[in-house]
Design a protein around this motif. Structure first.
Motif, short mmCIF file in Angstrom:
data_model
loop_
_atom_site.label_atom_id
_atom_site.label_comp_id
_atom_site.label_asym_id
_atom_site.label_seq_id
_atom_site.Cartn_x
_atom_site.Cartn_y
_atom_site.Cartn_z
N ARG A 138 0.83 -1.20 0.00
CA ARG A 138 0.00 0.00 0.00
C ARG A 138 0.87 1.26 0.00
NH1 ARG A 138 -3.10 -3.43 3.27
NH2 ARG A 138 -2.17 -2.69 5.22
N LYS A 139 1.97 1.21 0.74
CA LYS A 139 2.86 2.37 0.78
C LYS A 139 3.51 2.61 -0.59
CE LYS A 139 3.89 2.08 5.71
NZ LYS A 139 4.90 1.73 6.75
N LEU A 140 3.81 1.52 -1.30
CA LEU A 140 4.38 1.66 -2.64
C LEU A 140 3.40 2.42 -3.55
CD1 LEU A 140 6.43 0.96 -4.91
CD2 LEU A 140 5.12 -1.15 -5.26
N LEU A 141 2.14 2.02 -3.51
CA LEU A 141 1.15 2.69 -4.34
C LEU A 141 0.91 4.12 -3.87
CD1 LEU A 141 -1.47 -0.20 -4.70
CD2 LEU A 141 0.25 0.51 -6.36
N ALA A 142 0.94 4.33 -2.54
CA ALA A 142 0.69 5.66 -2.00
C ALA A 142 1.79 6.65 -2.36
CB ALA A 142 0.53 5.58 -0.48
N THR A 143 3.00 6.16 -2.53
CA THR A 143 4.12 7.05 -2.85
C THR A 143 4.33 7.22 -4.35
OG1 THR A 143 5.63 5.15 -2.62
CG2 THR A 143 5.35 6.57 -0.70
N THR A 144 3.49 6.59 -5.14
CA THR A 144 3.57 6.74 -6.59
C THR A 144 2.94 8.07 -6.98
OG1 THR A 144 3.43 4.35 -6.91
CG2 THR A 144 2.96 5.74 -8.82
N ASP A 145 3.67 8.88 -7.69
CA ASP A 145 3.24 10.24 -8.02
C ASP A 145 1.87 10.26 -8.71
OD1 ASP A 145 3.61 13.05 -8.19
OD2 ASP A 145 4.11 12.81 -10.33
N ARG A 146 0.95 11.01 -8.14
CA ARG A 146 -0.38 11.29 -8.70
C ARG A 146 -1.25 10.05 -8.92
NH1 ARG A 146 -2.64 15.41 -10.01
NH2 ARG A 146 -3.88 14.38 -11.62
N PHE A 147 -0.97 8.96 -8.22
CA PHE A 147 -1.77 7.77 -8.43
C PHE A 147 -3.20 7.97 -7.92
CE2 PHE A 147 -3.00 3.39 -6.89
CZ PHE A 147 -3.41 2.95 -8.14
N LEU A 148 -3.34 8.42 -6.67
CA LEU A 148 -4.68 8.60 -6.11
C LEU A 148 -5.49 9.69 -6.83
CD1 LEU A 148 -4.44 8.07 -2.26
CD2 LEU A 148 -5.50 6.64 -3.97
N PRO A 149 -4.90 10.85 -7.14
CA PRO A 149 -5.66 11.83 -7.92
C PRO A 149 -6.18 11.28 -9.24
CG PRO A 149 -3.76 12.89 -6.95
CD PRO A 149 -3.62 11.42 -6.67
N VAL A 150 -5.39 10.40 -9.86
CA VAL A 150 -5.84 9.79 -11.12
C VAL A 150 -7.04 8.88 -10.87
CG1 VAL A 150 -5.22 8.12 -12.90
CG2 VAL A 150 -3.65 9.98 -12.35
N LEU A 151 -7.04 8.13 -9.75
CA LEU A 151 -8.19 7.28 -9.43
C LEU A 151 -9.45 8.13 -9.27
CD1 LEU A 151 -6.89 4.63 -6.86
CD2 LEU A 151 -7.21 4.38 -9.31
N VAL A 152 -9.32 9.27 -8.62
CA VAL A 152 -10.47 10.16 -8.45
C VAL A 152 -10.94 10.68 -9.81
CG1 VAL A 152 -11.31 12.30 -7.40
CG2 VAL A 152 -9.74 10.81 -6.12
N GLU A 153 -9.98 11.02 -10.66
CA GLU A 153 -10.33 11.51 -12.01
C GLU A 153 -11.09 10.44 -12.78
OE1 GLU A 153 -10.06 14.40 -13.36
OE2 GLU A 153 -8.90 15.43 -11.81
N ILE A 154 -10.65 9.21 -12.66
CA ILE A 154 -11.32 8.11 -13.37
C ILE A 154 -12.76 7.96 -12.87
CG2 ILE A 154 -11.36 5.61 -13.74
CD1 ILE A 154 -8.31 5.67 -13.67
N LEU A 155 -12.93 8.07 -11.55
CA LEU A 155 -14.27 7.96 -10.98
C LEU A 155 -15.22 9.04 -11.50
CD1 LEU A 155 -13.75 7.12 -7.18
CD2 LEU A 155 -15.21 5.88 -8.78
N THR A 156 -14.69 10.22 -11.73
CA THR A 156 -15.55 11.35 -12.07
C THR A 156 -15.61 11.66 -13.55
OG1 THR A 156 -13.70 12.89 -11.68
CG2 THR A 156 -15.14 12.42 -9.82
N ASN A 157 -14.86 10.92 -14.34
CA ASN A 157 -14.80 11.19 -15.78
C ASN A 157 -15.80 10.30 -16.50
OD1 ASN A 157 -14.20 11.74 -18.41
ND2 ASN A 157 -12.06 11.12 -18.31
#
Length: 427
Positions: A138-157
């Motif tokens: 989870r920490k690996l994914l959390a430290t990946t640049d802009r990963f979570l913002p992209v997930l939010v973008e996918i949800l709202t696009n």
């Protein structure tokens, strides 16, 4: 037919307004609203005299079977079962992936907005499994640049490939699960929650859909994301600005808290409600939904976990700050009695919340009915024990205030107790 069977779109008027499940035996009240017989019967047996959907006072509690609707539901159900889509991923989780493979999948997801990807769901599902495996993943994914913002973008696009591939509900559920798993390890959590608040329109609609008909795991994930948002008072106020959608979210969290038996799900719902209930109108809404009775029931349940009891007492503490909540607690003597019973049997945090509830009811607002219930439940003795314990100064002050209400001389009374037993805290 269970919730997981309903990934085919269900006509809204086939769902019971209380349970939100497809009705098995629809009956109509005098207000014209139709409910499943078992759900409305429980509501009426609980002493309610209003229509749950409209809150109108019922002139009569009689209901009439809606045979036409029952026939339509049976026809639809028979048809739906024959064309239910298969989803092998629910029973067969993907095989483990390496960290390098996870990085490649993240890149694939990050590119999905500009390049629609038919394999997007497969990538998300694999990353969900990867994130569940360990904190390090989870920490690996959390430290990946802009990963979570992209997930939010996918949800709202709405133009994303996630919205144009077959059965989108499964995709949305997995996205929320992945979002929550990574969010708990994300250092700049406020950045993501602010982004969710900015895009609250589409995100909130998706959250409500998942809370209504998603799997238990996805509903828990949504509850935890809501908790992260509502932890910040300003964000919570913005996110829950729209009354109708706010009511839908609160109702679904209440339903998750009061109808599930899984302690993880109950704790998630309670934690979210504690944060959301910082807004007064939501506290009032919860009281009207019957949360005091539901919370008392959880406190009285011997199988409730320590985590559930802690959160129940914390939510009761919050609800006791509004007059509607205090009035309901005074009407339901079992609630005050349950608070007293749990006061020294869970944890220091639970004891602090329990004392705060009694202090609000009996000292701050001088509710006589609550004080009488405390007396009948042997609450004064427990307050004396708290005064002698190593509790915080704030708790000791509240306990002292309560003793004034009951006109008890703590020093003289405490001298009659055996200090060897009274110094022992049961947690």
């Amino acid at each position: 037919m269970g919730r997981d069977d309903l990934y085919i779109t269900v006509p809204s008027f086939f769902r019971c307004p209380i349970s939100l499940d497809v009705m098995k035996s629809p009956v109509s009240l005098c207000t014209g609203v139709t409910y499943d017989r078992s759900s409305i019967q429980r509501w009426l047996d609980g002493g309610n005299n209003t229509c749950p959907a409209t809150m109108q006072v019922l002139q009569t509690k009689d209901f009439v079977p809606n045979h036409n609707l029952q026939r339509l539901i049976r026809i639809w159900s028979d048809s739906a079962l024959t064309r239910r889509p298969s989803d092998p991923t629910r029973n067969n989780p993907p095989p483990p992936i390496t960290r390098d493979q996870a990085r490649n999948l993240v890149t694939e997801i990050q590119n999905s907005n500009s390049n629609p990807n038919p394999n997007l769901f497969d990538a998300i599902t694999k990353l969900v499994s990867f994130a569940k495996d360990s904190d390090q993943n989870r920490k690996l994914l959390a430290t990946t640049d802009r990963f979570l913002p992209v997930l939010v973008e996918i949800l709202t696009n709405s133009n994303s490939s996630i919205m144009i591939i077959g059965n989108s509900m499964n995709y949305i559920e997995e996205l929320f699960v992945l979002l929550e798993l990574v969010l708990r390890e994300y250092r700049d959590r406020d950045i993501v929650t602010k982004l969710i608040v900015e895009k609250r329109g589409p995100v909130k609609s998706l959250m409500i859909s998942v809370l209504k008909q998603g799997s238990l795991a996805s509903r828990v994930a949504v509850a935890r994301v809501l908790e992260s948002i509502a932890t910040d008072a300003d964000q919570s106020k913005s996110f829950f600005a729209e009354q109708s959608e706010c009511d839908d979210v609160v109702w679904e969290l209440f339903r998750l808290m009061s109808t599930e038996s899984d302690s993880v799900a109950i704790e998630a719902a309670l934690s979210a409600l504690i944060c959301v209930a910082k807004l007064k109108r939501i506290r009032v809404r919860l009281v009207r939904l019957g949360c005091v009775k539901a919370l008392a029931k959880l406190l009285c349940n011997p199988n409730s976990s320590a985590g559930v009891n802690e959160r129940v007492l914390r939510l009761l503490e919050t609800v006791s700050s509004c007059k509607e909540g205090r009035a309901e607690m005074c009407r339901d003597e079992s609630c005050v009695a349950a608070v007293v019973r749990r006061m020294l049997k869970v944890s220091a945090a639970a004891t602090e919340s329990a004392v705060a509830v009694l202090w609000s009811l009996c000292y701050l607002f001088r509710e006589e009915a609550a004080a009488e219930a405390v007396g009948r439940s042997n609450g004064v003795t427990k307050i004396l024990l708290i005064m002698q314990s190593n509790c915080s100064p704030a708790v000791k002050q509240m306990a002292g205030d309560l003793l004034k209400v009951f006109r008890v001389n703590s020093k003289s009374c405490l001298s009659s107790y055996d200090t060897k037993t009274t110094h022992i805290m049961p947690f």
